[in-house]
Scaffold this motif. Structure first.
Motif, mmCIF file in Angstrom:
data_model
loop_
_atom_site.group_PDB
_atom_site.id
_atom_site.type_symbol
_atom_site.label_atom_id
_atom_site.label_comp_id
_atom_site.label_asym_id
_atom_site.label_seq_id
_atom_site.Cartn_x
_atom_site.Cartn_y
_atom_site.Cartn_z
ATOM 1 N N SER A 191 13.543 56.578 1.673
ATOM 2 C CA SER A 191 13.226 55.818 2.882
ATOM 3 C C SER A 191 13.462 54.323 2.736
ATOM 4 C CB SER A 191 11.779 56.066 3.288
ATOM 5 O OG SER A 191 10.912 55.515 2.331
ATOM 6 N N THR A 241 12.864 50.800 5.648
ATOM 7 C CA THR A 241 11.799 50.405 6.564
ATOM 8 C C THR A 241 11.664 51.484 7.634
ATOM 9 O OG1 THR A 241 13.296 49.205 8.036
ATOM 10 C CG2 THR A 241 12.330 47.960 6.195
ATOM 11 N N LYS A 283 11.529 51.364 10.924
ATOM 12 C CA LYS A 283 12.460 51.214 12.044
ATOM 13 C C LYS A 283 13.880 51.609 11.635
ATOM 14 C CE LYS A 283 14.144 47.716 15.290
ATOM 15 N NZ LYS A 283 14.076 46.308 15.673
ATOM 16 N N THR A 284 14.325 51.117 10.493
ATOM 17 C CA THR A 284 15.672 51.427 10.013
ATOM 18 C C THR A 284 15.817 52.914 9.724
ATOM 19 O OG1 THR A 284 15.781 49.231 9.019
ATOM 20 C CG2 THR A 284 17.399 50.828 8.275
ATOM 21 N N THR A 285 14.813 53.494 9.075
ATOM 22 C CA THR A 285 14.847 54.923 8.763
ATOM 23 C C THR A 285 14.913 55.741 10.042
ATOM 24 O OG1 THR A 285 13.580 54.550 6.735
ATOM 25 C CG2 THR A 285 13.639 56.803 7.577
ATOM 26 N N LYS A 300 15.057 51.607 0.335
ATOM 27 C CA LYS A 300 14.263 50.648 -0.435
ATOM 28 C C LYS A 300 14.356 50.940 -1.925
ATOM 29 C CE LYS A 300 10.488 50.975 2.475
ATOM 30 N NZ LYS A 300 9.058 50.893 2.716
#
Length: 183
Positions: A109, A111, A113-115, A177
């Motif tokens: 994963s 962030t 929102k990005t995920t 990440k």
């Protein structure tokens, strides 16, 4: 032993997260299939939707196409210019490939929102690529039936799984990440 767990903490976390997400999504999909009411959308909504969309795409390309519920199994028969080419089954709807994709992305994963947006856009891309794959497979089977087995079993799975692999690589290198020193 403790030193190994500490050293490989990120790998263990990835594996456990992947297995957990994959297990939960697979069980949820299995329940969906088990309790899917095939009276309105046969055999299930997603498989039916893929068959209808493939029919529409093939018709728009000038191939007179018709889909019919298979009389003896949960699938949709696909006829191209009156010739029975094959069937659209549950495995053709790309949901299990999307489950695999989502599980990997969540295990690495980024962030929230990005995920979320990567999963959404990647899933749509996989779904559309799968539709194109089925359409091209049908055209290939129609014009080159002697290559049917290699097209169905090798070429087109390699394309869809290759694309998923590239999406994973892009995700890990660009958005996850993942701490580079943990690898």
């Amino acid at each position: 032993m403790k030193a190994l767990f500490i050293k490989y903490k990120s790998v263990i976390k990835f594996i456990l997260t992947f297995l957990l997400v994959y297990g939960v999504l697979s069980v949820a999909y299995k329940f969906y299939l088990q309790f899917s009411d095939g009276s309105k959308f046969y055999p299930d909504y997603f498989t039916h939707l893929v068959a209808v969309q493939c029919e529409t795409l093939l018709n728009s390309l000038g191939y007179q196409t018709e889909i019919l519920p298979h009389p003896t199994e949960p699938s949709m028969k696909l006829l191209l210019r009156g010739k029975y080419l094959g069937r659209v089954i549950e495995g053709c709807n790309s949901i299990s490939v999307i489950v695999l994709f989502v599980s990997f992305v969540i295990a690495f994963s980024g962030t929230l929102k990005t995920t979320f947006f990567y999963i959404l856009s990647g899933s749509v891309l996989i779904y559309v690529a799968n539709l194109i794959r089925i359409v091209l497979l049908c055209i290939g089977l129609y014009h080159y039936p002697e290559y049917g087995e290699v097209l169905h079993s090798v070429v087109f799975p390699a394309i869809i799984y290759g694309m998923v692999f590239l999406l994973w690589i892009f995700w890990v290198n660009r958005f996850s990440k993942l701490n580079k020193k943990d690898v």
